[in-house]
Design a protein around this motif. Structure first.
Motif, PDB file in Angstrom:
ATOM      1  N   UNK A 113      17.755  24.015  32.279  1.00 38.46           N
ATOM      2  CA  UNK A 113      18.696  23.962  31.168  1.00 38.46           C
ATOM      3  C   UNK A 113      17.903  24.146  29.882  1.00 38.46           C
ATOM      4  N   UNK A 114      18.348  25.115  29.085  1.00 37.02           N
ATOM      5  CA  UNK A 114      17.733  25.415  27.792  1.00 37.02           C
ATOM      6  C   UNK A 114      18.768  25.098  26.726  1.00 37.02           C
ATOM      7  N   UNK A 115      18.366  24.319  25.721  1.00 37.10           N
ATOM      8  CA  UNK A 115      19.340  23.937  24.701  1.00 37.10           C
ATOM      9  C   UNK A 115      19.490  25.021  23.630  1.00 37.10           C
ATOM     10  N   UNK A 116      20.355  24.751  22.654  1.00 37.01           N
ATOM     11  CA  UNK A 116      20.679  25.731  21.618  1.00 37.01           C
ATOM     12  C   UNK A 116      19.483  26.111  20.757  1.00 37.01           C
ATOM     13  N   UNK A 117      18.444  25.268  20.751  1.00 32.41           N
ATOM     14  CA  UNK A 117      17.234  25.556  19.970  1.00 32.41           C
ATOM     15  C   UNK A 117      16.180  26.293  20.791  1.00 32.41           C
ATOM     16  N   UNK A 118      16.504  26.613  22.051  1.00 39.76           N
ATOM     17  CA  UNK A 118      15.564  27.340  22.901  1.00 39.76           C
ATOM     18  C   UNK A 118      14.543  26.454  23.592  1.00 39.76           C
ATOM     19  N   UNK A 119      14.813  25.138  23.639  1.00 38.51           N
ATOM     20  CA  UNK A 119      13.900  24.213  24.303  1.00 38.51           C
ATOM     21  C   UNK A 119      14.360  23.934  25.726  1.00 38.51           C
ATOM     22  N   UNK A 120      13.406  23.845  26.641  1.00 34.79           N
ATOM     23  CA  UNK A 120      13.714  23.450  28.007  1.00 34.79           C
ATOM     24  C   UNK A 120      13.996  21.955  27.992  1.00 34.79           C
ATOM     25  N   UNK A 121      15.212  21.558  28.366  1.00 35.82           N
ATOM     26  CA  UNK A 121      15.574  20.134  28.303  1.00 35.82           C
ATOM     27  C   UNK A 121      15.749  19.492  29.678  1.00 35.82           C
ATOM     28  N   UNK A 122      15.828  20.311  30.724  1.00 32.82           N
ATOM     29  CA  UNK A 122      15.916  19.739  32.071  1.00 32.82           C
ATOM     30  C   UNK A 122      15.494  20.786  33.085  1.00 32.82           C
ATOM     31  N   UNK A 123      14.885  20.323  34.177  1.00 33.41           N
ATOM     32  CA  UNK A 123      14.472  21.219  35.258  1.00 33.41           C
ATOM     33  C   UNK A 123      14.676  20.521  36.595  1.00 33.41           C
ATOM     34  N   UNK A 124      15.234  21.232  37.524  1.00 32.77           N
ATOM     35  CA  UNK A 124      15.356  20.765  38.910  1.00 32.77           C
ATOM     36  C   UNK A 124      14.618  21.778  39.765  1.00 32.77           C
ATOM     37  N   UNK A 125      13.713  21.319  40.618  1.00 34.88           N
ATOM     38  CA  UNK A 125      12.981  22.203  41.534  1.00 34.88           C
ATOM     39  C   UNK A 125      13.243  21.755  42.965  1.00 34.88           C
ATOM     40  N   UNK A 126      13.146  22.694  43.885  1.00 35.40           N
ATOM     41  CA  UNK A 126      13.401  22.358  45.281  1.00 35.40           C
ATOM     42  C   UNK A 126      14.821  21.857  45.489  1.00 35.40           C
ATOM     43  N   UNK A 127      15.758  22.507  44.829  1.00 35.30           N
ATOM     44  CA  UNK A 127      17.160  22.077  44.793  1.00 35.30           C
ATOM     45  C   UNK A 127      17.806  22.130  46.168  1.00 35.30           C
ATOM     46  N   UNK A 128      18.582  21.115  46.460  1.00 36.88           N
ATOM     47  CA  UNK A 128      19.499  21.105  47.603  1.00 36.88           C
ATOM     48  C   UNK A 128      20.877  21.416  47.027  1.00 36.88           C
ATOM     49  N   UNK A 129      21.594  22.353  47.639  1.00 34.94           N
ATOM     50  CA  UNK A 129      22.841  22.874  47.070  1.00 34.94           C
ATOM     51  C   UNK A 129      23.967  21.843  46.930  1.00 34.94           C
ATOM     52  N   UNK A 130      24.257  21.029  47.957  1.00 34.54           N
ATOM     53  CA  UNK A 130      25.435  20.150  47.832  1.00 34.54           C
ATOM     54  C   UNK A 130      25.363  19.223  46.606  1.00 34.54           C
ATOM     55  N   UNK A 131      26.378  19.320  45.752  1.00 34.63           N
ATOM     56  CA  UNK A 131      26.463  18.457  44.571  1.00 34.63           C
ATOM     57  C   UNK A 131      25.608  18.885  43.390  1.00 34.63           C
ATOM     58  N   UNK A 132      24.787  19.925  43.573  1.00 33.18           N
ATOM     59  CA  UNK A 132      23.846  20.295  42.503  1.00 33.18           C
ATOM     60  C   UNK A 132      24.549  20.828  41.248  1.00 33.18           C
ATOM     61  N   UNK A 133      25.473  21.766  41.400  1.00 28.81           N
ATOM     62  CA  UNK A 133      26.147  22.345  40.225  1.00 28.81           C
ATOM     63  C   UNK A 133      26.836  21.253  39.417  1.00 28.81           C
ATOM     64  N   UNK A 134      27.440  20.290  40.096  1.00 28.86           N
ATOM     65  CA  UNK A 134      28.092  19.169  39.401  1.00 28.86           C
ATOM     66  C   UNK A 134      27.065  18.332  38.646  1.00 28.86           C
ATOM     67  N   UNK A 135      25.896  18.097  39.251  1.00 33.22           N
ATOM     68  CA  UNK A 135      24.836  17.323  38.582  1.00 33.22           C
ATOM     69  C   UNK A 135      24.353  18.044  37.326  1.00 33.22           C
ATOM     70  N   UNK A 136      24.251  19.383  37.410  1.00 29.51           N
ATOM     71  CA  UNK A 136      23.841  20.171  36.238  1.00 29.51           C
ATOM     72  C   UNK A 136      24.897  20.049  35.147  1.00 29.51           C
TER      73      UNK A 136
END
Length: 156
Positions: A124-147
């Motif tokens: 997730x990159x915010x409006x100022x162009x900063x990386x504000x969150x990263x998930x690696x090795x993602x498991x699909x179930x529930x992930x989009x909702x968590x984002x």
């Protein structure tokens, strides 16, 4: 080199679906979700794409754009996007330039063999162009909702 949370994401451009050229700079002032996935039309990647598609309107309400990235060709992306009726663009990265910025290329075991591939990851990159969150090795179930839940917490 891996991007650190709250660091500026370097500008990059890449070809994407819809006949467009994606550039990070062109999306300043928007929150962005950039998710990396291994391959178009595979079961996990299809489910992940459908989950982001189904929550797209809610991401839009949070002034957030979604982009999917894989090493597939633009033609493969166009077919995948049409098949799933995705309302967002897919970035084609066959030369792994975008993958390198986000350090998502990893050695993985597939059928007992070591293969180099995309580690399912979301940034997730915010409006100022900063990386504000990263998930690696993602498991699909529930992930989009968590984002989405995270995106809703971003303050301007």
């Amino acid at each position: 080199m891996s991007l650190e949370i709250n660091s500026k994401v370097p500008d990059f451009s890449a070809t994407c679906t819809g006949g467009a050229e994606f550039s990070l700079a062109a999306h300043a002032g928007k929150n962005l979700v950039i998710y990396f996935y291994p391959k178009d039309s595979t079961p996990g990647c299809t489910t992940e794409g459908e989950n982001f598609r189904d929550l797209h309107a809610e991401f839009a309400q949070s002034d957030c754009l979604i982009f999917g990235v894989s090493r597939d060709s633009l033609k493969s992306h166009e077919n995948f996007k049409a098949k799933l009726e995705m309302p967002f663009e897919l970035i084609s990265d066959p030369e792994e330039k975008v993958c390198a910025i986000f350090d998502v290329m990893k050695m993985k075991n597939m059928y007992g063999k070591q293969v180099r591939g995309v580690e399912r990851s979301t940034f997730v990159i915010n409006k100022k162009g900063l990386l504000v969150q990263a998930w690696r090795g993602v498991k699909v179930p529930g992930h989009a909702q968590a984002v989405l839940d995270f995106v809703r917490t971003i303050k301007d």
